[in-house]
Write a protein that holds these residues in place. Structure first.
Motif, PDB file in Angstrom:
ATOM      1  N   GLY A 165       0.786  -1.220   0.000  1.00  0.00           N
ATOM      2  CA  GLY A 165       0.000   0.000   0.000  1.00  0.00           C
ATOM      3  C   GLY A 165       0.819   1.272   0.000  1.00  0.00           C
ATOM      4  N   LEU A 166       2.092   1.163   0.405  1.00  0.00           N
ATOM      5  CA  LEU A 166       2.967   2.333   0.464  1.00  0.00           C
ATOM      6  C   LEU A 166       3.805   2.523  -0.798  1.00  0.00           C
ATOM      7  CD1 LEU A 166       4.228   2.040   4.158  1.00  0.00           C
ATOM      8  CD2 LEU A 166       2.832   3.885   3.210  1.00  0.00           C
ATOM      9  N   GLU A 167       3.628   1.659  -1.773  1.00  0.00           N
ATOM     10  CA  GLU A 167       4.378   1.819  -3.019  1.00  0.00           C
ATOM     11  C   GLU A 167       4.066   3.169  -3.649  1.00  0.00           C
ATOM     12  OE1 GLU A 167       6.646   0.000  -4.650  1.00  0.00           O
ATOM     13  OE2 GLU A 167       6.740  -1.421  -2.977  1.00  0.00           O
ATOM     14  N   PRO A 168       5.075   3.823  -4.233  1.00  0.00           N
ATOM     15  CA  PRO A 168       4.819   5.122  -4.872  1.00  0.00           C
ATOM     16  C   PRO A 168       3.682   5.029  -5.891  1.00  0.00           C
ATOM     17  CG  PRO A 168       7.166   4.706  -4.731  1.00  0.00           C
ATOM     18  CD  PRO A 168       6.494   3.427  -4.307  1.00  0.00           C
ATOM     19  N   GLY A 169       2.826   6.035  -5.888  1.00  0.00           N
ATOM     20  CA  GLY A 169       1.718   6.077  -6.825  1.00  0.00           C
ATOM     21  C   GLY A 169       0.421   5.514  -6.290  1.00  0.00           C
ATOM     22  N   THR A 170       0.476   4.806  -5.148  1.00  0.00           N
ATOM     23  CA  THR A 170      -0.758   4.293  -4.568  1.00  0.00           C
ATOM     24  C   THR A 170      -1.538   5.422  -3.904  1.00  0.00           C
ATOM     25  OG1 THR A 170       0.300   3.797  -2.458  1.00  0.00           O
ATOM     26  CG2 THR A 170       0.312   2.049  -4.132  1.00  0.00           C
ATOM     27  N   ALA A 171      -2.820   5.147  -3.630  1.00  0.00           N
ATOM     28  CA  ALA A 171      -3.654   6.163  -2.991  1.00  0.00           C
ATOM     29  C   ALA A 171      -3.108   6.556  -1.636  1.00  0.00           C
ATOM     30  CB  ALA A 171      -5.090   5.647  -2.862  1.00  0.00           C
ATOM     31  N   LEU A 172      -2.619   5.566  -0.875  1.00  0.00           N
ATOM     32  CA  LEU A 172      -2.089   5.863   0.457  1.00  0.00           C
ATOM     33  C   LEU A 172      -0.831   6.716   0.358  1.00  0.00           C
ATOM     34  CD1 LEU A 172      -2.082   5.548   3.529  1.00  0.00           C
ATOM     35  CD2 LEU A 172      -0.913   3.342   3.229  1.00  0.00           C
ATOM     36  N   ALA A 173       0.082   6.348  -0.537  1.00  0.00           N
ATOM     37  CA  ALA A 173       1.317   7.119  -0.692  1.00  0.00           C
ATOM     38  C   ALA A 173       1.018   8.550  -1.132  1.00  0.00           C
ATOM     39  CB  ALA A 173       2.248   6.427  -1.682  1.00  0.00           C
ATOM     40  N   THR A 174       0.053   8.703  -2.020  1.00  0.00           N
ATOM     41  CA  THR A 174      -0.329  10.040  -2.472  1.00  0.00           C
ATOM     42  C   THR A 174      -0.894  10.858  -1.322  1.00  0.00           C
ATOM     43  OG1 THR A 174      -0.778   9.219  -4.700  1.00  0.00           O
ATOM     44  CG2 THR A 174      -1.779  11.323  -4.077  1.00  0.00           C
ATOM     45  N   ARG A 175      -1.737  10.236  -0.522  1.00  0.00           N
ATOM     46  CA  ARG A 175      -2.316  10.942   0.624  1.00  0.00           C
ATOM     47  C   ARG A 175      -1.232  11.340   1.612  1.00  0.00           C
ATOM     48  NH1 ARG A 175      -5.017  14.552   3.032  1.00  0.00           N
ATOM     49  NH2 ARG A 175      -6.226  13.986   4.872  1.00  0.00           N
ATOM     50  N   LEU A 176      -0.300  10.438   1.896  1.00  0.00           N
ATOM     51  CA  LEU A 176       0.784  10.759   2.824  1.00  0.00           C
ATOM     52  C   LEU A 176       1.644  11.898   2.300  1.00  0.00           C
ATOM     53  CD1 LEU A 176       1.890   7.189   3.954  1.00  0.00           C
ATOM     54  CD2 LEU A 176       0.647   8.879   5.310  1.00  0.00           C
ATOM     55  N   GLY A 177       1.775  11.986   0.979  1.00  0.00           N
ATOM     56  CA  GLY A 177       2.534  13.073   0.385  1.00  0.00           C
ATOM     57  C   GLY A 177       1.955  14.442   0.691  1.00  0.00           C
ATOM     58  N   GLU A 178       0.671  14.485   1.053  1.00  0.00           N
ATOM     59  CA  GLU A 178       0.026  15.740   1.434  1.00  0.00           C
ATOM     60  C   GLU A 178       0.201  16.052   2.918  1.00  0.00           C
ATOM     61  OE1 GLU A 178      -3.974  14.856   0.465  1.00  0.00           O
ATOM     62  OE2 GLU A 178      -3.668  14.926  -1.710  1.00  0.00           O
ATOM     63  N   LEU A 179       0.714  15.082   3.679  1.00  0.00           N
ATOM     64  CA  LEU A 179       0.732  15.205   5.131  1.00  0.00           C
ATOM     65  C   LEU A 179       2.126  15.228   5.733  1.00  0.00           C
ATOM     66  CD1 LEU A 179      -2.162  12.662   5.806  1.00  0.00           C
ATOM     67  CD2 LEU A 179      -2.324  15.159   5.973  1.00  0.00           C
ATOM     68  N   ILE A 180       3.054  14.463   5.178  1.00  0.00           N
ATOM     69  CA  ILE A 180       4.421  14.395   5.702  1.00  0.00           C
ATOM     70  C   ILE A 180       5.397  14.564   4.541  1.00  0.00           C
ATOM     71  CG2 ILE A 180       3.787  12.982   7.701  1.00  0.00           C
ATOM     72  CD1 ILE A 180       4.788  10.520   6.216  1.00  0.00           C
ATOM     73  N   THR A 181       6.677  14.743   4.863  1.00  0.00           N
ATOM     74  CA  THR A 181       7.673  15.004   3.821  1.00  0.00           C
ATOM     75  C   THR A 181       8.040  13.738   3.062  1.00  0.00           C
ATOM     76  OG1 THR A 181       9.601  14.591   5.214  1.00  0.00           O
ATOM     77  CG2 THR A 181       8.637  16.813   5.304  1.00  0.00           C
ATOM     78  N   ALA A 182       8.666  13.931   1.897  1.00  0.00           N
ATOM     79  CA  ALA A 182       9.120  12.793   1.098  1.00  0.00           C
ATOM     80  C   ALA A 182      10.131  11.945   1.869  1.00  0.00           C
ATOM     81  CB  ALA A 182       9.728  13.285  -0.215  1.00  0.00           C
ATOM     82  N   ALA A 183      11.030  12.603   2.622  1.00  0.00           N
ATOM     83  CA  ALA A 183      12.016  11.868   3.410  1.00  0.00           C
ATOM     84  C   ALA A 183      11.341  11.051   4.505  1.00  0.00           C
ATOM     85  CB  ALA A 183      13.026  12.838   4.018  1.00  0.00           C
ATOM     86  N   GLU A 184      10.304  11.608   5.110  1.00  0.00           N
ATOM     87  CA  GLU A 184       9.581  10.880   6.159  1.00  0.00           C
ATOM     88  C   GLU A 184       8.820   9.693   5.582  1.00  0.00           C
ATOM     89  OE1 GLU A 184       8.842  14.621   9.245  1.00  0.00           O
ATOM     90  OE2 GLU A 184       7.421  14.221   7.626  1.00  0.00           O
TER      91      GLU A 184
END
Length: 286
Positions: free
Chosen positions: A235-254
């Protein structure tokens, strides 16, 4: 113990609760005292439904030198997103929204009782989750955390219940790198549910794990946890819905560090041990 059923809070589904929290009208009832950041007790009302909630505006956050990026509010929402991705539902419904004092997180209020030597006791007839006990070894059904000063030169053994709900929360904390899992952040609710709250100091790219749930340190993961971590990894693979949502909330490094922690747990197949580079237990512990 199987995972508890999803919240039906008086007829509303999880999605319905998120909509209520995100779209409803917030009315501030007062401030929750004792918190270092602004924590406002509110009602939220939408289309005839009303619930109690907590609203934590970004404007009321104190700067943290070791969390220079992002906000506490967004990390709290990210913790909820990861909790939902595990399927364990360990964090109350939480959204990011505008409120009376600007952007902040809004979370469903969970009623719970406290008691027992300053440690939270489960409400609704359930056994306590934490305790201070005499002796050097825990009794059956308990896991040792360490010794604590209790005054007048005395020490007692701090223990937590050997409870599958707590064990799931220990895995979630390891994944989100929770730097502040205190006893007061554990809430027992009706129906046997256990919730963790206060996830503002999470997702750091450096190891910050501080928790009272070290009782399983070094032990093999359960088969359930291993399956959850496999799903979370996908679910955390780049491009997934979860990864996209996290990109709005925490940094790329995090986000990258989050993926690394999940992979490390999968590879080791064990609960993590304290790193030795950071105090392993939060203060105050309760």
């Amino acid at each position: 113990m199987p995972a508890p059923e999803r919240i039906p809070s008086r007829g509303l589904t999880e999605e319905g609760l998120r909509t209520l929290l995100a779209e409803g009208e917030l009315t501030v009832l007062g401030r929750v005292r004792g918190a270092s950041n602004a924590v406002l007790h509110c009602t939220v009302a939408y289309e005839g439904e009303e619930r109690l909630c907590v609203y934590k505006p970004v404007a009321g956050e104190q700067p943290l030198w070791d969390f220079p990026d992002g906000t506490l509010a967004r990390r709290e929402v990210a913790a909820y997103e990861i909790s939902e991705a595990t399927g364990w539902g360990l964090v109350p419904p939480t959204v990011l929204r505008e409120g009376p004092y600007g952007e902040g997180m809004c979370q469903l209020w969970i009623e719970a009782e406290a008691g027992g030597e300053g440690a939270p006791a489960s409400s609704h007839g359930l056994p306590p989750l934490l305790a201070l006990v005499e002796g050097e070894e825990p009794e059956d059904g308990w896991k040792a955390v360490g010794f604590a000063e209790v005054g007048e030169g005395r020490t007692a053994l701090l223990v937590h219940a050997d409870d599958p709900r707590l064990r799931r929360l220990a895995i979630l904390d390891a994944v989100i790198n929770n730097g502040d899992r205190k006893g007061g952040h554990l809430l027992s609710a009706p129906g046997g549910r256990l919730y963790g709250i206060d996830h503002g100091v999470t997702f750091n790219a450096d190891d910050k794990l501080r928790t009272l749930l070290w009782g399983w340190a070094g032990e093999p993961l359960t088969a359930e946890a291993a399956e959850v971590l496999d799903r979370l990894s996908a679910g955390l693979e780049p491009g997934t819905a979860l990864a996209t949502r996290l990109g709005e909330l925490i940094t790329a490094a995090e986000t990258e560090a989050l993926r690394g922690r999940v992979e490390s747990l999968r590879k080791s197949g064990r609960h993590p041990l304290p790193s030795g580079d950071w105090p392993p237990i939060p203060w105050p512990p309760v």
